[in-house]
Design an enzyme around this catalytic site. Structure first.
Site, PDB file in Angstrom:
ATOM      1  N   TYR A  55     -33.164 -50.080  28.673  1.00  0.00           N
ATOM      2  CA  TYR A  55     -32.547 -50.927  29.532  1.00  0.00           C
ATOM      3  C   TYR A  55     -32.579 -52.590  29.390  1.00  0.00           C
ATOM      4  CZ  TYR A  55     -31.330 -46.747  32.560  1.00  0.00           C
ATOM      5  OH  TYR A  55     -31.091 -45.917  33.007  1.00  0.00           O
ATOM      6  N   SER A 204     -25.412 -42.771  38.687  1.00  0.00           N
ATOM      7  CA  SER A 204     -23.976 -42.887  39.116  1.00  0.00           C
ATOM      8  C   SER A 204     -23.891 -42.300  39.636  1.00  0.00           C
ATOM      9  CB  SER A 204     -22.654 -43.195  37.549  1.00  0.00           C
ATOM     10  OG  SER A 204     -23.912 -43.753  36.636  1.00  0.00           O
ATOM     11  N   LEU A 206     -21.657 -43.373  42.991  1.00  0.00           N
ATOM     12  CA  LEU A 206     -20.628 -43.247  42.989  1.00  0.00           C
ATOM     13  C   LEU A 206     -19.761 -43.579  42.209  1.00  0.00           C
ATOM     14  CD1 LEU A 206     -22.150 -46.273  44.670  1.00  0.00           C
ATOM     15  CD2 LEU A 206     -21.558 -44.461  46.345  1.00  0.00           C
ATOM     16  N   GLY A 207     -19.729 -43.009  40.703  1.00  0.00           N
ATOM     17  CA  GLY A 207     -18.916 -43.073  39.882  1.00  0.00           C
ATOM     18  C   GLY A 207     -18.320 -44.153  39.102  1.00  0.00           C
ATOM     19  N   ARG A 208     -20.020 -45.127  38.941  1.00  0.00           N
ATOM     20  CA  ARG A 208     -20.275 -46.432  38.459  1.00  0.00           C
ATOM     21  C   ARG A 208     -18.671 -47.076  38.986  1.00  0.00           C
ATOM     22  NH1 ARG A 208     -22.697 -45.887  33.414  1.00  0.00           N
ATOM     23  NH2 ARG A 208     -22.655 -43.469  32.489  1.00  0.00           N
ATOM     24  N   GLY A 209     -19.064 -47.213  40.531  1.00  0.00           N
ATOM     25  CA  GLY A 209     -17.990 -48.208  40.951  1.00  0.00           C
ATOM     26  C   GLY A 209     -17.004 -47.538  41.636  1.00  0.00           C
ATOM     27  N   PHE A 210     -16.674 -46.705  41.650  1.00  0.00           N
ATOM     28  CA  PHE A 210     -15.032 -46.301  41.271  1.00  0.00           C
ATOM     29  C   PHE A 210     -15.001 -45.161  43.089  1.00  0.00           C
ATOM     30  CE2 PHE A 210     -10.794 -45.173  40.179  1.00  0.00           C
ATOM     31  CZ  PHE A 210     -10.657 -45.251  39.077  1.00  0.00           C
TER      32      PHE A 210
END
Length: 329
Positions: A55, A204, A206-210
């Site tokens: 990262y 992820s 949260l679904g990469r924010g989705f």
């Protein structure tokens, strides 16, 4: 703070993913805000901290190390190794190296960047297809024997790989993407882990924010946001997935919580051997995520979410083909 059990390792039920503090999701956060977010998480009992050597080309480990100065004994610190960035623009693209020689090299580099004398949970970020998993895990086990690592983990592997690795040295946790819109692990990997007594760490979640309901268009992403290059966020896939999220928004509104809190509560309800690590670089989103710990879902509500987001409902692969080739199936 509720707790989860990953093998013999006890962690906070909700962790903090730190990747976005240094890469992937647009403009890099201010380091002072990132460290303030890390401190706020620890103060709230969210003490399961996740990073990786890749990262920000090592910068994220350095950032986390600065944030943990004087507070190392308050956290369960997890990091990962295995990806190697090219040394120059003309070199080969990022590759995975699971060779015993690189295992030792990567560990010492992570310890130096983090400024610590041991890592609590050390993952192989991806399996090296050129190296038997037994050899990689054998080298990782040597780090446990040397006192540099407490527990071992794997990331994005299949059930067969977990079994082979676990036979060499106990695997404490597997980290893979798992959420309402990525339910692949439920068919093979999760049952295997539960048979072996291995915990699961969803990244992820949260679904990469989705799943927060805040993303309305691909244009919402900065130019350098990695999501622009992911199939699920492109073309017709985007709108189809947006329609799915609308159902989560409706269910969340009826319960008086945010869509993100509902999505995290769904994962937290899957068992105390599960410890999601939603990532954020801002204190405001951290507070919202922590609110999921107070959300209790009834059997009917869990069933409604399962119906709204059945397996295979989401359109598009998680990564491009190159990334998918490194994911255990």
């Amino acid at each position: 703070m509720r707790e989860s059990q990953l093998g013999d390792l006890t962690v906070s039920a909700l962790g903090l993913g730190c990747m976005g503090m240094s890469q992937s999701y647009g403009v890099r956060a201010d380091d002072s805000e990132s460290i303030a977010t890390l401190h706020a998480a620890i103060d709230a009992g969210c003490t399961f901290i996740d990073t990786a050597d890749v990262y920000g080309d090592g910068e994220n480990e350095e950032l986390v190390g600065r944030g943990l100065a004087g507070r190392r004994d308050q956290v369960v610190l997890a990091t990962k190794f295995g990806f190697k960035r090219p040394a120059s623009a003309s070199a080969v693209p990022t590759v995975v190296d699971g060779s015993p020689a690189y295992v030792a090299q990567a560990l010492d580099a992570s310890l130096r960047r983090l400024g610590v004398d041991h890592i609590d949970l050390w993952y192989l970020h991806r399996r090296d297809p050129q190296v038997p998993i037994e050899e990689t895990v054998g080298a990782m086990a040597a780090a446990v024997e040397a006192g540099k690592v407490r527990y071992l983990g794997l990331s994005e592997v299949n059930g067969e790989t977990v079994r082979a690795a676990h036979a060499v040295h106990p695997i404490t946790a597997v980290q893979s993407e798992w959420s309402l819109w990525t339910r692949d692990p439920e068919t093979v990997v999760l049952p295997t882990l539960r048979e072996l007594g291995v915990g699961f760490v969803p990244f992820s979640p949260l679904g990469r924010g989705f799943l927060t309901g805040q993303i309305k268009s691909p244009e919402d992403f900065p130019e350098d946001d990695m999501r622009r290059g992911l199939p699920r966020f492109q073309g017709e896939n985007f709108q189809r997935n947006l329609d799915l999220v609308a159902q989560v928004q409706s269910l969340a509104a009826s319960k008086g919580v945010t869509p993100g809190q509902l999505a995290l509560a769904w994962l937290l309800a899957q068992g105390n051997d599960v410890a999601p690590i939603p990532g954020t670089k801002r204190q405001t989103y951290l507070r919202e995520n922590l609110g999921a710990l107070d959300v209790t879902l009834t059997a009917d509500e869990l069933a409604a979410l399962d119906e709204a987001f059945p397996p295979d409902a989401v359109s598009g692969q998680r990564y491009g083909q190159g990334g998918m080739d490194l994911v255990g199936k």
